[in-house]
Design an enzyme around this catalytic site. Structure first.
Site, short mmCIF file in Angstrom:
data_model
loop_
_atom_site.label_atom_id
_atom_site.label_comp_id
_atom_site.label_asym_id
_atom_site.label_seq_id
_atom_site.Cartn_x
_atom_site.Cartn_y
_atom_site.Cartn_z
N ASN A 94 0.80 -1.22 0.00
CA ASN A 94 0.00 0.00 0.00
C ASN A 94 0.84 1.28 0.00
OD1 ASN A 94 -2.56 1.33 0.26
ND2 ASN A 94 -1.98 1.77 2.37
N ALA A 110 7.39 -2.60 0.74
CA ALA A 110 6.30 -2.37 1.69
C ALA A 110 5.84 -0.92 1.69
CB ALA A 110 6.73 -2.80 3.09
N HIS A 111 4.79 -0.69 2.43
CA HIS A 111 4.03 0.56 2.46
C HIS A 111 4.89 1.81 2.68
CE1 HIS A 111 4.34 -1.05 6.52
NE2 HIS A 111 4.37 0.20 6.92
N LEU A 112 4.43 2.88 2.02
CA LEU A 112 4.99 4.22 2.17
C LEU A 112 6.46 4.30 1.76
CD1 LEU A 112 3.28 5.08 5.56
CD2 LEU A 112 2.59 5.87 3.28
N TRP A 129 8.59 2.68 4.64
CA TRP A 129 9.16 4.00 4.77
C TRP A 129 10.60 4.10 4.29
CZ3 TRP A 129 6.98 3.64 10.21
CH2 TRP A 129 5.61 3.93 10.20
#
Length: 185
Positions: A94, A110-112, A129
């Site tokens: 996401n 992975a996300h962000l 991140w």
């Protein structure tokens, strides 16, 4: 099934030449070929190739030409753009942004996370991140240390090359033109 293209050879001496080869191929892509699932509310500008068993989940945004191989999951709110290639069995989670990059087989982002102008090899796991820089402060060509010599990439923007079986945990930043070796953690 292979797409008919005129043969053009691009020497791949260095990992960043893969980005040049991807660009050469994808800039000639004149129509989309969608062989699997696109959920509702996905935006696609220009053309894509989406192979079998790959899914674009809702709210994915694709800008420019993108190639997604077999058995990939592209999760909601992901932004894919400008000559990105995602190889077999990848998961892009996401709210990830990827531009002009090659993501190798069985890799996860992975996300962000924010990945531009990168070559990521096989079985790389990037947790959330990850922030990248792809441009030098003086905006000159990126030079990369290869076997003890500084080699001009002839690219103004080049983030990093991450080799096989590497794991990068959450909340990391990586400077331009970095090489992260096999099996790094």
């Amino acid at each position: 099934k292979l797409l008919p293209i005129d043969f053009e050879f691009i020497d791949v001496w260095y990992p960043w030449n893969i980005l040049q080869a991807n660009s050469s191929f994808l800039e000639k892509l004149e129509k989309s070929e969608i062989l699997w699932t696109i959920e509702e509310n996905v935006t696609i500008k220009w053309n894509i190739i989406l192979w079998e068993w790959s899914v674009l989940k809702s709210w994915t945004y694709i800008e420019w030409n993108v190639y997604i191989w077999k058995n990939c999951s592209i999760w909601p709110n992901t932004y894919l753009r400008w000559n990105t290639v995602i190889c077999d069995d990848c998961k892009i989670w996401n709210a990830v942004e990827i531009k002009n990059s090659n993501i190798g087989k069985k890799s996860n982002v992975a996300h962000l996370s924010y990945i531009w102008d990168s070559v990521i090899w096989n079985n790389v796991n990037i947790w959330g991140w990850l922030i990248t820089a792809n441009l030098r402060h003086d905006k000159s060509n990126i030079k990369v240390m290869v076997q003890g010599k500084l080699v001009d990439s002839w690219m103004r923007k080049l983030w990093c090359i991450i080799w096989d079986n590497t794991k990068i945990w959450i909340n990391n930043s990586i400077y331009p033109w970095r090489i992260i070796e096999n099996d790094s953690f």
